[in-house]
Design an enzyme around this catalytic site. Structure first.
Site, PDB file in Angstrom:
ATOM      1  N   LYS A  91      -9.669   1.189  -3.683  1.00 59.32           N
ATOM      2  CA  LYS A  91      -9.809   0.273  -2.095  1.00 59.32           C
ATOM      3  C   LYS A  91     -11.453   1.114  -2.479  1.00 59.32           C
ATOM      4  CE  LYS A  91      -8.450   0.762   2.696  1.00 59.32           C
ATOM      5  NZ  LYS A  91      -8.252   1.202   3.831  1.00 59.32           N
ATOM      6  N   CYS A 112      -5.288  -2.815   2.684  1.00 63.26           N
ATOM      7  CA  CYS A 112      -5.087  -2.388   4.504  1.00 63.26           C
ATOM      8  C   CYS A 112      -6.270  -3.154   4.786  1.00 63.26           C
ATOM      9  CB  CYS A 112      -5.151  -0.961   4.836  1.00 63.26           C
ATOM     10  SG  CYS A 112      -5.115  -0.120   6.111  1.00 63.26           S
ATOM     11  N   GLU A 161       0.931  -1.035   0.171  1.00 65.22           N
ATOM     12  CA  GLU A 161      -0.069   0.164  -0.031  1.00 65.22           C
ATOM     13  C   GLU A 161       0.944   1.327  -0.200  1.00 65.22           C
ATOM     14  OE1 GLU A 161      -3.251   1.955   2.320  1.00 65.22           O
ATOM     15  OE2 GLU A 161      -2.538   0.381   3.608  1.00 65.22           O
TER      16      GLU A 161
END
Length: 544
Positions: free
Chosen positions: A353, A403, A291
């Site tokens: 995301k 995440c 990330e």
């Protein structure tokens, strides 16, 4: 008249202390402080202590229970607050050490969040003490159903924060076999029901059952769990000529210090240089950078930097996936992953995301004053859609998540609606550097392992500081890079569900969660509550 247990006459303070200790034990069961491993038996013990505090009294009838609903709510709130604060206490590090929030305010924020989320469990215990069935078996099932509702509420309402659900402690335990059928929330419910059932067992119950019957039942359950978890999903049951070739991997861990990661004079140039070199020299089928491995927007990079990486993978069979922020001020920004291969030369693969982090990637209404008190690079990011397409690499379908998106199995499951297009490998892109070298790393690792069990798909994790690992379809870590080191983890992974002839299929959990989300679990919990409330009203009517 009902005969109450001794706990009915206890002062409140000893019960609160016991609930607090049990809550801390539940937190420790998710990742033991000594070695980071989950302890399923400790989770059951902690739940059993709470269940013992609120269990129906022996011989209770017409709503006469060990504690009143008000005391049940207080006990549930204390247990939940201790459990959750003891689980995600490391949020203090991100707010104070990196965000500059004064320590007292950071402590208050962690405790406030834990107490707010614990209110769901307080409500669950209040309802249990008010409506628990007289029958012990029914009471155990009702306790599990209410715990299920509380876990679901915490995981979904207000964008959801299900970190530390009790079921994660069972990723290595006997109940792990249930993951492929009912997911982590189902495991949490079963564990709660077992705990309540165990504390209600009497000596007379054990004396009435022959010893050989107990051994036979235990042996049968153990055999079923072993067969269901291992034999049904193991590669050894697929003929060698029908197994896919493994996918070779190189997972990059830059170990850029968090307080330097977004600093143009320190962390940014180091990250750009190291990741570019690692991507250029990689030899594996798939190379993964974590990330925000590239911490700048494309338009902020030196001209030709990103194009050079894309050109490196424009020919041949190799592919790369890189975490990078995308967008501009006019269209908004996204926390994204770019996929590069010969097949995507004209337009790179992109994943945005979907499940954003409150206060980190979007600011909830009325809380801008709170985020302005911290020196963390915050922003209101745009959300990607649920069920985005996978990235095709060497015949595999690679499904990224960023995440803490891997906490939300129901969202990952949306990709399984069509088994022919379902992911064969999950890849998680993370940066846990915000929380230091703490148990947050271990807890997140076990979350990823649970997703592997639920979907019977490998989960590959590329992170900035750890845990950078390869997890197989049975939830077993096969390769792992040392934490807080800069390096490349090399290994290979066997994708699952590649073709119809292989005999591999999606799990029962993947099948129903892709169609209905978590509504079946909501329905079961709500039905149990409704039945208990109607039955309690009937008992009271008979009493009158």
């Amino acid at each position: 008249m009902s005969r109450h247990s001794q706990t009915a006459n206890w002062p409140l303070l000893p019960q609160l202390l016991l609930a607090l200790v049990a809550g801390l034990a539940q937190a420790a069961s998710l990742a033991w402080p000594g070695n980071g491993q989950p302890l399923w038996w400790l989770q059951l013990v902690s739940m059993a202590v709470l269940a013992w505090l609120v269990r129906p009294a022996a011989g209770a009838y017409l709503g006469a229970y060990t504690v009143r609903w008000q005391r049940g709510a207080i006990l549930g709130g204390v247990f939940g607050t201790a459990w959750l604060a003891g689980t995600f206490w490391w949020l203090f590090i991100s707010m104070h050490s990196y965000g500059g929030l004064p320590a007292p305010l950071a402590v208050a924020a962690v405790l406030g969040l834990a107490a707010f989320l614990a209110s769901y469990y307080a409500a669950a215990l209040a309802l249990f003490c008010r409506y628990a069935p007289v029958h012990r078996g029914g009471g155990a099932l009702f306790f599990g159903a209410l715990w299920l509702l509380a876990e679901l509420a915490r995981g979904i309402w207000w964008t959801g924060f299900p970190w530390g659900a009790g079921g994660y402690a069972h990723v290595d335990g006997p109940l792990a076999v249930l993951a492929r059928h009912m997911g982590v929330y189902g495991i949490s419910a079963v564990a709660a029901a077992l705990a309540m059932g165990l504390v209600q067992v009497r000596a007379a119950d054990l004396r009435s059952v022959p010893w050989w019957a107990l051994l036979l039942a235990m042996g049968g359950l153990l055999a079923w769990a072993t067969v269901d978890r291992h034999c049904a999903v193991d590669l050894c049951h697929t003929p060698a000529h029908r197994r896919p070739a493994p996918l070779s991997l190189e997972l990059l861990q830059g170990n850029i210090p968090q307080d330097e990661k977004f600093q143009p004079g320190s962390g940014v140039p180091v990250a750009l240089q190291w990741y570019a070199e690692a991507l250029r020299n990689a030899q594996a089928d798939l190379v993964v950078a974590p990330e925000t491995a590239i911490p700048l927007l494309p338009q902020q990079l030196i001209p030709g930097y990103l194009e050079g990486i894309q050109q490196r993978y424009a020919q041949g069979s190799q592919a790369a996936m890189v975490g990078i922020p995308l967008g501009d001020e006019a269209q908004g920004y996204t926390n994204s992953v770019l996929g590069m291969s010969a097949a995507t030369q004209a337009e790179p693969y992109r994943y945005d995301k979907h499940h954003l982090v409150p206060f980190g990637e979007f600011i909830p209404p009325f809380f801008k004053w709170f985020t302005e008190m911290m020196n963390i690079p915050l922003g209101d990011f745009n959300r990607g859609t649920v069920g985005q397409a996978s990235f095709a690499v060497a015949g595999q379908r690679i499904a990224p998540n960023i995440c803490y998106e891997d906490l939300f199995g129901e969202e990952l499951g949306a990709r399984f609606i069509d088994p022919a297009l379902a992911p064969t490998v999950f890849v998680n892109f993370s940066n846990i550097g915000w929380f230091g070298d703490t148990l947050a790393i271990d807890q997140h690792l076990h979350i990823s392992r649970m997703r592997a069990l639920e979907f019977e798909r490998p989960m590959v994790r590329a992170t900035n500081t750890g845990a950078t690992v390869i997890i197989d379809h049975r939830g077993v870590v096969t390769h792992q890079l040392a934490r807080y080191t800069r390096g490349v983890l090399k290994g290979e992974v066997h994708g699952r569900g590649l073709d119809a002839q292989s005999g591999w299929s999606i799990t029962p959990y993947a099948w129903w969660v892709s169609r209905w989300g978590l509504w079946p679990l909501w329905g079961l919990g709500a039905l149990a509550l409704l039945v208990a409330m109607v039955a309690a009203r009937g008992r009271r009517a008979l009493g009158d």
